[in-house]
Each structure stands twice: as C-alpha cells, then as structure tokens.
Design a protein around this motif. Structure first.
Motif, PDB file in Angstrom:
ATOM      1  N   TYR A 189       0.842  -1.206   0.000  1.00  0.00           N
ATOM      2  CA  TYR A 189       0.000   0.000   0.000  1.00  0.00           C
ATOM      3  C   TYR A 189       0.877   1.257   0.000  1.00  0.00           C
ATOM      4  N   PHE A 190       1.937   1.252   0.808  1.00  0.00           N
ATOM      5  CA  PHE A 190       2.848   2.404   0.829  1.00  0.00           C
ATOM      6  C   PHE A 190       3.527   2.579  -0.528  1.00  0.00           C
ATOM      7  N   VAL A 191       4.019   1.493  -1.096  1.00  0.00           N
ATOM      8  CA  VAL A 191       4.700   1.556  -2.401  1.00  0.00           C
ATOM      9  C   VAL A 191       3.744   2.084  -3.468  1.00  0.00           C
ATOM     10  N   ALA A 192       2.550   1.516  -3.513  1.00  0.00           N
ATOM     11  CA  ALA A 192       1.598   1.863  -4.575  1.00  0.00           C
ATOM     12  C   ALA A 192       1.032   3.272  -4.446  1.00  0.00           C
ATOM     13  N   LEU A 193       0.733   3.684  -3.223  1.00  0.00           N
ATOM     14  CA  LEU A 193      -0.003   4.944  -3.035  1.00  0.00           C
ATOM     15  C   LEU A 193       0.866   6.141  -2.656  1.00  0.00           C
ATOM     16  N   ALA A 194       2.159   5.914  -2.418  1.00  0.00           N
ATOM     17  CA  ALA A 194       3.053   7.020  -2.024  1.00  0.00           C
ATOM     18  C   ALA A 194       3.047   8.172  -3.027  1.00  0.00           C
ATOM     19  N   PRO A 195       3.166   7.923  -4.347  1.00  0.00           N
ATOM     20  CA  PRO A 195       3.165   9.068  -5.270  1.00  0.00           C
ATOM     21  C   PRO A 195       1.859   9.865  -5.240  1.00  0.00           C
ATOM     22  N   LEU A 196       0.734   9.178  -5.102  1.00  0.00           N
ATOM     23  CA  LEU A 196      -0.553   9.870  -5.025  1.00  0.00           C
ATOM     24  C   LEU A 196      -0.572  10.811  -3.830  1.00  0.00           C
ATOM     25  N   VAL A 197      -0.149  10.329  -2.677  1.00  0.00           N
ATOM     26  CA  VAL A 197      -0.157  11.130  -1.455  1.00  0.00           C
ATOM     27  C   VAL A 197       0.871  12.261  -1.533  1.00  0.00           C
ATOM     28  N   VAL A 198       2.090  11.935  -1.922  1.00  0.00           N
ATOM     29  CA  VAL A 198       3.170  12.930  -1.987  1.00  0.00           C
ATOM     30  C   VAL A 198       2.812  14.059  -2.953  1.00  0.00           C
ATOM     31  N   PHE A 199       2.395  13.694  -4.164  1.00  0.00           N
ATOM     32  CA  PHE A 199       2.137  14.743  -5.158  1.00  0.00           C
ATOM     33  C   PHE A 199       0.829  15.472  -4.907  1.00  0.00           C
ATOM     34  N   SER A 200      -0.148  14.845  -4.275  1.00  0.00           N
ATOM     35  CA  SER A 200      -1.359  15.586  -3.883  1.00  0.00           C
ATOM     36  C   SER A 200      -0.976  16.692  -2.910  1.00  0.00           C
ATOM     37  N   PHE A 201      -0.133  16.355  -1.942  1.00  0.00           N
ATOM     38  CA  PHE A 201       0.351  17.356  -0.993  1.00  0.00           C
ATOM     39  C   PHE A 201       1.110  18.465  -1.729  1.00  0.00           C
ATOM     40  N   VAL A 202       2.000  18.084  -2.626  1.00  0.00           N
ATOM     41  CA  VAL A 202       2.811  19.068  -3.373  1.00  0.00           C
ATOM     42  C   VAL A 202       1.915  20.000  -4.184  1.00  0.00           C
ATOM     43  N   PHE A 203       0.955  19.444  -4.919  1.00  0.00           N
ATOM     44  CA  PHE A 203       0.139  20.295  -5.794  1.00  0.00           C
ATOM     45  C   PHE A 203      -0.816  21.191  -5.004  1.00  0.00           C
ATOM     46  N   VAL A 204      -1.357  20.702  -3.898  1.00  0.00           N
ATOM     47  CA  VAL A 204      -2.206  21.557  -3.047  1.00  0.00           C
ATOM     48  C   VAL A 204      -1.356  22.673  -2.432  1.00  0.00           C
ATOM     49  N   LEU A 205      -0.156  22.327  -1.996  1.00  0.00           N
ATOM     50  CA  LEU A 205       0.756  23.338  -1.446  1.00  0.00           C
ATOM     51  C   LEU A 205       1.100  24.387  -2.510  1.00  0.00           C
ATOM     52  N   LEU A 206       1.381  23.938  -3.728  1.00  0.00           N
ATOM     53  CA  LEU A 206       1.691  24.881  -4.810  1.00  0.00           C
ATOM     54  C   LEU A 206       0.487  25.770  -5.145  1.00  0.00           C
ATOM     55  N   MET A 207      -0.720  25.223  -5.053  1.00  0.00           N
ATOM     56  CA  MET A 207      -1.916  26.050  -5.280  1.00  0.00           C
ATOM     57  C   MET A 207      -1.984  27.166  -4.249  1.00  0.00           C
ATOM     58  N   ALA A 208      -1.652  26.845  -3.017  1.00  0.00           N
ATOM     59  CA  ALA A 208      -1.709  27.842  -1.941  1.00  0.00           C
ATOM     60  C   ALA A 208      -0.570  28.851  -2.052  1.00  0.00           C
ATOM     61  N   LEU A 209       0.629  28.373  -2.387  1.00  0.00           N
ATOM     62  CA  LEU A 209       1.802  29.248  -2.438  1.00  0.00           C
ATOM     63  C   LEU A 209       1.887  30.077  -3.722  1.00  0.00           C
ATOM     64  N   ASN A 210       1.288  29.573  -4.794  1.00  0.00           N
ATOM     65  CA  ASN A 210       1.387  30.250  -6.074  1.00  0.00           C
ATOM     66  C   ASN A 210       0.005  30.327  -6.726  1.00  0.00           C
ATOM     67  N   PRO A 211      -0.868  31.172  -6.192  1.00  0.00           N
ATOM     68  CA  PRO A 211      -2.235  31.246  -6.706  1.00  0.00           C
ATOM     69  C   PRO A 211      -2.317  31.650  -8.182  1.00  0.00           C
ATOM     70  N   THR A 212      -1.322  32.384  -8.664  1.00  0.00           N
ATOM     71  CA  THR A 212      -1.336  32.791 -10.069  1.00  0.00           C
ATOM     72  C   THR A 212      -1.384  31.578 -10.989  1.00  0.00           C
ATOM     73  N   LEU A 213      -0.722  30.491 -10.591  1.00  0.00           N
ATOM     74  CA  LEU A 213      -0.687  29.271 -11.402  1.00  0.00           C
ATOM     75  C   LEU A 213      -1.530  28.149 -10.788  1.00  0.00           C
ATOM     76  N   SER A 214      -2.490  28.513  -9.935  1.00  0.00           N
ATOM     77  CA  SER A 214      -3.296  27.501  -9.258  1.00  0.00           C
ATOM     78  C   SER A 214      -4.063  26.615 -10.235  1.00  0.00           C
ATOM     79  N   PHE A 215      -4.453  27.165 -11.378  1.00  0.00           N
ATOM     80  CA  PHE A 215      -5.141  26.363 -12.396  1.00  0.00           C
ATOM     81  C   PHE A 215      -4.223  25.250 -12.892  1.00  0.00           C
ATOM     82  N   VAL A 216      -2.960  25.577 -13.133  1.00  0.00           N
ATOM     83  CA  VAL A 216      -1.974  24.589 -13.584  1.00  0.00           C
ATOM     84  C   VAL A 216      -1.811  23.505 -12.526  1.00  0.00           C
ATOM     85  N   TRP A 217      -1.697  23.915 -11.265  1.00  0.00           N
ATOM     86  CA  TRP A 217      -1.482  22.926 -10.200  1.00  0.00           C
ATOM     87  C   TRP A 217      -2.707  22.045 -10.018  1.00  0.00           C
ATOM     88  N   TYR A 218      -3.884  22.585 -10.250  1.00  0.00           N
ATOM     89  CA  TYR A 218      -5.091  21.755 -10.192  1.00  0.00           C
ATOM     90  C   TYR A 218      -5.093  20.755 -11.345  1.00  0.00           C
TER      91      TYR A 218
END
Length: 192
Positions: A121-150
């Motif tokens: 489960y960790f092996v399979a789902l790690a990228p989903l969890v890691v990159f979901s966190f990254v893209f949500v963080l980027l939406m918050a930190l860089n609202p100008t490109l929030s559409f791209v991060w979504y």
C-alpha cells in the motif's frame, strides 16, 4: 522480510492466487483507463466552481505561462511519480528495480522483489499522497498558477488509477499472509 525474493516464495509454500496484468489483459487495461478518464471528467467539472469560489484562478490570466509551466510540470511529473515508487520500494527490498514505459504506462517494478500487503500500500499509493500534498501546497503558495497545479492534481489522481485499482483489489483479499510481486505493469498476489 527485506531481501526475500520471488525465488523464495515457492520454497516457502506460496502460490500465486491472482495476477493483474494492466498491459496484456485488455479487459482490465480498458477498465483502468475508463476509470482514469472518469476521474479526469469529474475533476474537470469542478474547475468552474473552484474558479468561482476563488480556490483557483483562471488560466486566461496567464495563458502562455500556464501552458509552459503545465508542459514542463507534466514532463517532470511522470518520471518523478515512478521514482517515488522506487524510493519507497527500496525501503522494503534489496532487489534491483527497473523503470520503463509500456503501452500507456510508465512504471517502476522489480522482477525479484516481494513485499507484504501493508508495505505494498505504501509503495503503490506514495506518489498519489506525496504529489497531492505538493500540488495543493503549490496552489496555496502560487495562486497565479493555481489552475496549472489543479490540472497537475487531475493528472496525479487519474495517473495513479492503476495503483489505486491494484490496492483496492488487494484490500478485498481475505487471506492474511498475502505477499505481492510487482513487475511494474503486472502484479501478483501470493498466499500459502
């Protein structure tokens, strides 16, 4: 367990109880691709609502920049997704990993590695969890490109559908002693 490989399974009395082949099993491949497409459509439906609510900004504000950042991000995301699988898999095995591209799937796997259910489960789902966190963080930190991060989050969730599919199938298995082998595009469940 770290260091157990596929050759040890039969010696230990394990038998393959299910194989999932997302390249050669056309029915399964079609199902996974349809599920991925449904995720894209559902998440795209929310774009106007998210723009109206102010959670993301329209791409029209910075069309050229948005296209450039999206293109570069997508090119980088695909190998990074597989690298995350590899890093987590390496925590559980000493076996050699392989990376590649088959049909429509980029993959990380090992012809020899064996992992326990919880580890998988960790092996399979790690990228989903890691990159979901990254893209949500980027939406918050860089609202100008929030559409791209979504859009990248849409790619992340839909691109993880194979990982989600296998994890759900594994979750439904009643056997307590299941071990998993994952070549990247085909996975096997083993039990005594």
């Amino acid at each position: 367990m770290k260091g157990m490989n596929i050759k040890d399974l039969e010696k230990e009395g394990y038998k393959e109880i299910e194989k999932i082949d997302l390249v050669n099993n056309k029915k399964e491949a079609m199902l996974v691709n349809i599920l991925g497409f449904v995720i894209v459509v559902v998440m795209m439906v929310f774009i106007p609502l998210l723009i109206k609510a102010g959670f993301i900004r329209s791409y029209k504000d910075n069309l050229i920049l948005s296209l450039i950042v999206f293109s570069i991000s997508l090119i980088l995301y695909i190998p990074l997704h597989e690298i995350v699988h590899g890093v987590v898999l390496k925590c559980y095995t000493n076996e050699k990993l392989s990376f590649g591209w088959k049909f429509v799937y980029a993959y990380c796997g090992s012809k020899e590695a064996v992992v326990k259910r919880g580890e998988y489960y960790f092996v399979a789902l790690a990228p989903l969890v890691v990159f979901s966190f990254v893209f949500v963080l980027l939406m918050a930190l860089n609202p100008t490109l929030s559409f791209v991060w979504y859009l990248m989050e849409i790619m992340n969730v839909s691109g993880s559908i194979g990982d989600i599919y296998v994890s759900v199938k594994l979750c439904k298995k009643k056997e307590k002693d299941i071990l998993i082998t994952d070549n990247g595009t085909d996975m096997s469940f083993w039990s005594c």
